[in-house]
Design a protein around this motif. Sequence first.
Motif, PDB file in Angstrom:
ATOM      1  N   LEU A  11       1.129  -1.520   0.073  1.00  0.00           N
ATOM      2  CA  LEU A  11      -0.119   0.265   0.266  1.00  0.00           C
ATOM      3  C   LEU A  11       0.930   1.375  -0.101  1.00  0.00           C
ATOM      4  O   LEU A  11       0.764   2.389  -1.119  1.00  0.00           O
ATOM      5  N   ALA A  12       2.094   1.157   0.845  1.00  0.00           N
ATOM      6  CA  ALA A  12       2.662   2.368   0.916  1.00  0.00           C
ATOM      7  C   ALA A  12       3.528   2.839  -0.616  1.00  0.00           C
ATOM      8  O   ALA A  12       3.624   3.278  -1.117  1.00  0.00           O
ATOM      9  N   ALA A  13       3.939   1.261  -0.927  1.00  0.00           N
ATOM     10  CA  ALA A  13       4.423   2.298  -2.833  1.00  0.00           C
ATOM     11  C   ALA A  13       3.384   2.318  -4.201  1.00  0.00           C
ATOM     12  O   ALA A  13       3.765   3.607  -4.194  1.00  0.00           O
ATOM     13  N   ARG A  14       2.300   2.204  -3.252  1.00  0.00           N
ATOM     14  CA  ARG A  14       0.763   3.352  -4.109  1.00  0.00           C
ATOM     15  C   ARG A  14       1.063   3.939  -3.739  1.00  0.00           C
ATOM     16  O   ARG A  14       0.338   5.105  -4.453  1.00  0.00           O
ATOM     17  N   TRP A  15       0.469   4.268  -2.552  1.00  0.00           N
ATOM     18  CA  TRP A  15       0.580   5.695  -1.762  1.00  0.00           C
ATOM     19  C   TRP A  15       1.869   6.328  -2.147  1.00  0.00           C
ATOM     20  O   TRP A  15       1.431   7.753  -3.123  1.00  0.00           O
ATOM     21  N   VAL A  16       3.312   5.923  -2.049  1.00  0.00           N
ATOM     22  CA  VAL A  16       4.278   6.902  -2.484  1.00  0.00           C
ATOM     23  C   VAL A  16       4.164   7.215  -4.666  1.00  0.00           C
ATOM     24  O   VAL A  16       3.925   8.706  -4.949  1.00  0.00           O
ATOM     25  N   GLY A  17       3.627   6.523  -5.136  1.00  0.00           N
ATOM     26  CA  GLY A  17       2.938   6.498  -6.349  1.00  0.00           C
ATOM     27  C   GLY A  17       1.948   7.684  -7.056  1.00  0.00           C
ATOM     28  O   GLY A  17       2.075   8.329  -7.695  1.00  0.00           O
ATOM     29  N   LEU A  18       1.137   7.835  -6.315  1.00  0.00           N
ATOM     30  CA  LEU A  18      -0.221   8.399  -6.245  1.00  0.00           C
ATOM     31  C   LEU A  18       0.503  10.188  -5.637  1.00  0.00           C
ATOM     32  O   LEU A  18       0.284  10.446  -6.761  1.00  0.00           O
ATOM     33  N   ILE A  19       1.800  10.046  -4.960  1.00  0.00           N
ATOM     34  CA  ILE A  19       2.131  11.183  -4.398  1.00  0.00           C
ATOM     35  C   ILE A  19       2.833  11.533  -5.579  1.00  0.00           C
ATOM     36  O   ILE A  19       3.371  13.234  -6.295  1.00  0.00           O
TER      37      ILE A  19
ATOM     38  N   ALA B 155       2.418  11.061  -8.823  1.00  0.00           N
ATOM     39  CA  ALA B 155       1.301  11.281 -10.145  1.00  0.00           C
ATOM     40  C   ALA B 155       1.111  12.457  -9.825  1.00  0.00           C
ATOM     41  O   ALA B 155       0.916  13.473 -10.982  1.00  0.00           O
ATOM     42  N   VAL B 156       0.726  12.729  -8.442  1.00  0.00           N
ATOM     43  CA  VAL B 156       0.336  14.317  -8.200  1.00  0.00           C
ATOM     44  C   VAL B 156       1.020  15.092  -8.551  1.00  0.00           C
ATOM     45  O   VAL B 156       0.778  16.561  -8.954  1.00  0.00           O
ATOM     46  N   ASN B 157       1.944  15.292  -7.387  1.00  0.00           N
ATOM     47  CA  ASN B 157       2.745  16.037  -7.587  1.00  0.00           C
ATOM     48  C   ASN B 157       4.716  16.417  -8.369  1.00  0.00           C
ATOM     49  O   ASN B 157       4.988  17.384  -8.611  1.00  0.00           O
ATOM     50  N   GLY B 158       4.587  15.192  -8.993  1.00  0.00           N
ATOM     51  CA  GLY B 158       5.715  14.715  -9.869  1.00  0.00           C
ATOM     52  C   GLY B 158       6.693  14.357  -9.443  1.00  0.00           C
ATOM     53  O   GLY B 158       6.937  14.243  -8.462  1.00  0.00           O
ATOM     54  N   THR B 159       7.921  13.916 -10.296  1.00  0.00           N
ATOM     55  CA  THR B 159       9.055  13.075  -9.309  1.00  0.00           C
ATOM     56  C   THR B 159       9.704  14.357  -9.396  1.00  0.00           C
ATOM     57  O   THR B 159      11.263  14.553  -8.366  1.00  0.00           O
ATOM     58  N   ALA B 160       9.822  15.729  -9.677  1.00  0.00           N
ATOM     59  CA  ALA B 160      10.924  16.764  -9.723  1.00  0.00           C
ATOM     60  C   ALA B 160      11.277  16.872  -7.689  1.00  0.00           C
ATOM     61  O   ALA B 160      12.947  17.500  -7.434  1.00  0.00           O
ATOM     62  N   VAL B 161      10.126  16.601  -7.230  1.00  0.00           N
ATOM     63  CA  VAL B 161      10.203  16.732  -5.699  1.00  0.00           C
ATOM     64  C   VAL B 161      10.647  15.117  -4.927  1.00  0.00           C
ATOM     65  O   VAL B 161      10.292  14.197  -5.049  1.00  0.00           O
ATOM     66  N   PRO B 162      12.284  15.509  -4.433  1.00  0.00           N
ATOM     67  CA  PRO B 162      12.420  14.513  -3.755  1.00  0.00           C
ATOM     68  C   PRO B 162      11.540  13.835  -2.602  1.00  0.00           C
ATOM     69  O   PRO B 162      10.761  14.551  -2.411  1.00  0.00           O
ATOM     70  N   LEU B 163      11.233  12.395  -2.512  1.00  0.00           N
ATOM     71  CA  LEU B 163       9.771  11.922  -2.031  1.00  0.00           C
ATOM     72  C   LEU B 163      10.437  12.525  -0.693  1.00  0.00           C
ATOM     73  O   LEU B 163       8.584  12.422  -0.207  1.00  0.00           O
ATOM     74  N   PRO B 164      10.703  12.278  -0.218  1.00  0.00           N
ATOM     75  CA  PRO B 164      11.148  12.247   1.529  1.00  0.00           C
ATOM     76  C   PRO B 164      10.646  13.658   1.796  1.00  0.00           C
ATOM     77  O   PRO B 164       9.942  14.280   2.971  1.00  0.00           O
TER      78      PRO B 164
END
Length: 92
Positions: free
Chosen positions: A27-35, A37-46
């Motif tokens: 679920l966390a992997a899905r959540w990360v994917g959603l974040i 998708a919404v924010n783009g990958t330019a901003v680091p996940l942490p």
Amino acid sequence: GRQGEILLADIQLVLDEDPSAPVVQQLAARWVGLIQAVNGTAVPLPVLIRCGQATLRKFEKRSPQIALSPWGRGMNLMARAVAVHGPPPLAD
């Protein structure tokens, strides 16, 4: 959106699981994917997760019951699940 609602519903089923449990990690992997998708990958996940946690804490200050809401509990679990493995390595 719809994906977020489905994900939140799925998270509700595992609120009492260990954050490192495989089902929670999926679920966390899905959540990360959603974040991302919404924010783009330019901003680091942490950074995104820290911002999300800060926002959640602001909401909790205003209305403490948010922490106990399905959304609040779900977000806390996801943040803990992602923290299990530490932040993903930053791409070069």
